[in-house]
Design an enzyme around this catalytic site. Structure first.
Site, PDB file in Angstrom:
ATOM      1  CG  HIS A 274      -2.028  -0.944   1.187  1.00  0.00           C
ATOM      2  ND1 HIS A 274      -3.323  -0.567   0.938  1.00  0.00           N
ATOM      3  CD2 HIS A 274      -2.044  -2.305   1.315  1.00  0.00           C
ATOM      4  CE1 HIS A 274      -4.093  -1.642   0.911  1.00  0.00           C
ATOM      5  NE2 HIS A 274      -3.349  -2.718   1.142  1.00  0.00           N
ATOM      6  CD  GLU A 338      -0.054   2.060   4.412  1.00  0.00           C
ATOM      7  OE1 GLU A 338       0.000   2.577   3.273  1.00  0.00           O
ATOM      8  OE2 GLU A 338      -1.114   1.777   4.985  1.00  0.00           O
TER       9      GLU A 338
HETATM   10 ZN   LIG Z   1      -4.119   1.389   0.753  1.00  0.00          ZN
END
Ligand SMILES: [Zn+2]
Length: 379
Positions: A274, A338
Site C-alpha cells: 500500500h 506502506e
Molecule cells: Zn491502501
C-alpha cells in the site's frame, strides 16, 4: 489517517500498560477444577448490573477449567466476587504481548486478592492492578485471541444461595496455529503478494491525482519478477487493474477475497502493498504493519521495514502492530507495507517513478530474504 489514529490509540493503550506490574504469584490451587459450575449464559460482552453508587471491592477470586463434552473446546472461567454491583468490560490487545484486559469500574482489589499463575495453556498469568478509580485485571495469554474467544459478564448477588455480586470472565483455549518452520533462502518459497486496491477502488490519490492502486500494482509486479528469478513461486491477488472480489463487493468481501488467495494457495508468507495518505501533506515515510498471530509476524514486518528503509531512504515510521483484515485473517505470517505517503507531493512523485518502484520492490525482496534467514534460526 485511520492508521495513524489506530497507532495513536495503541500508543495510548501501551502507556497505560506500563503502570502494570506483575508481582510474584502463588501457584494455582490443585484440584480447583470442579469448583465452579459452567451455566449456559446468553452471550454478552459488556454487561452491566445496577449502576454502582459507591466503590466496590474485589473480595475473592476463583477459577476452573472446563472442557466441553461435545466439542472438546476448553475454557477457563475466572469468577471474581465483588462487594456491590459493577460494570465490567474486556478488550484484547496484541502488543507488547497478547493480553485480555478486563476493566472493572470503580472497584478496588481487596487485600486478599493476589496475582495468579497458570500453566499457560489458556492463560499464563492474571494480575490485578489499580488504574485510577478502576481495577484492571490483566490476563497474559499464550497467543492473541479473537473477540469471540472471551466473555466478560456480571452476575447479581443471590442471598438465598449466599452469593455476592460477581464478575465472570471466560477465556477460550486458543486454537493451535499451524506449526511454522522456515528454511533460509527464497528458492521454492510460496509468496502471496497483494497489490492494495484496484479496479473500482483507486485507494488514496495524490496531489497530482496519481492513484495508490497504480503504484501498488507496479511495485508488486516488480516484486513478482524478482522473486521468480530467485526461484520462489508467487501468488498474486491481482495482476492488473481490477477488483479482486468484484466491483460491487463490500470492503470486507474484497479483503476476504485477498486473504483467501493466500490461504487457499498455502503461501508461506503474505505481503500486502500500500501507500499511505494523511491530511497533513508534509507527513511522509515508510511503515510496515503486522498482526501478531505467530511469533513470525513481527519478525517479517521488521525485516521488511529495515530493507525498505535501506531501499527508499525515507523517514522511518517503524513496524507497528495493527488490526487490518488481510494481515489478521491470513493463516500465515503476514505484513502490510506502506511504501510512502502518496499525499506528500515529493513522495507521490517517487511512487510514480519506475526507478523508485523498482528500488522498493528490491527492498521487499531483500526483506523477505532477511526474514527467512532469521526465521530459519528459530527452528
Ligand atoms: Zn491502501
Amino acid at each position: 489517517m485511520r492508521k495513524l489514529f489506530l497507532f495513536c490509540l495503541l500508543v495510548m493503550l501501551m502507556t497505560t500498560w506500563t503502570t502494570v506490574q506483575a508481582a510474584p504469584a502463588p501457584p494455582p490451587v490443585p484440584g480447583a477444577k470442579a469448583a465452579i459450575a459452567m451455566p449456559k449464559l446468553a452471550s454478552a460482552k459488556k454487561v452491566q448490573t445496577l449502576a454502582a453508587s459507591n466503590f466496590s471491592e474485589l473480595r475473592q477470586v476463583r477459577w476452573a477449567n472446563h472442557t466441553d463434552a461435545v466439542t472438546g473446546a476448553a475454557t477457563m472461567r475466572l469468577v471474581m466476587d465483588v462487594s456491590g454491583p459493577v460494570e465490567a468490560s474486556g478488550v484484547i490487545v496484541a502488543e507488547p504481548t497478547p493480553r485480555l484486559v478486563v476493566t472493572i469500574k470503580e472497584t478496588t482489589p481487596g487485600k486478599s486478592v493476589d496475582n495468579l499463575s497458570f500453566d499457560g495453556k489458556i492463560v499464563d498469568k492474571v494480575a490485578f492492578n489499580v488504574s485510577g478509580k478502576d481495577t484492571k485485571v490483566i490476563f497474559d495469554l499464550p497467543q492473541v485471541l479473537d473477540d469471540t474467544d472471551y466473555r466478560v459478564f456480571t452476575l447479581p448477588s443471590d442471598t438465598a444461595a449466599n452469593k455476592s455480586f460477581r464478575v465472570v470472565v471466560d477465556v477460550n483455549k486458543p486454537v493451535p496455529l499451524p506449526d511454522f518452520s522456515f528454511t533460509s533462502g527464497l528458492k521454492n518459497k510460496v509468496i502471496a503478494i497483494d497489490p492494495g486496491h484496484g479496479g473500482s477502488d483507486p485507494g488514496a490519490i495524490g496531489p497530482t491525482r496519481y492513484q495508490e492502486k497504480t503504484a501498488t500494482l507496479a511495485v508488486a509486479l516488480n516484486v513478482k519478477k524478482l522473486l521468480e528469478k530467485e526461484g520462489a513461486r508467487v501468488v498474486m491477488t491481482r495482476q492488473d487493474d481490477r477488483d479482486v472480489y468484484g466491483p460491487n463487493a463490500t470492503a470486507v468481501d474484497e479483503l476476504k477475497a485477498r486473504a483467501t488467495v493466500g490461504n487457499s494457495r498455502k503461501a508461506d508468507v503474505f505481503i500486502s502493498i500500500h501507500a499511505d495518505s494523511f491530511s497533513d501533506r508534509s507527513a511522509g515515510g515508510t511503515s510496515t504493519y503486522y498482526y501478531q498471530k505467530t511469533r513470525y509476524d513481527p519478525m517479517l514486518a521488521k525485516a521488511l521495514q529495515v530493507s525498505l528503509l535501506e531501499a527508499g531512504n525515507l523517514q522511518d515510521r517503524r513496524a507497528n502492530p495493527a488490526n487490518f483484515y488481510v494481515i489478521k485473517r491470513t493463516a500465515m505470517p503476514a505484513a502490510l507495507v506502506e511504501l510512502a505517503f502518496i499525499s506528500n507531493q515529493n513522495e507521490e512523485t517517487l511512487l510514480s517513478s519506475p526507478d523508485f518502484q523498482q528500488k522498493m520492490a528490491q527492498g521487499i525482496v531483500r526483506g523477505l530474504d532477511r526474514f527467512f534467514d532469521q526465521a530459519s534460526k528459530l527452528n
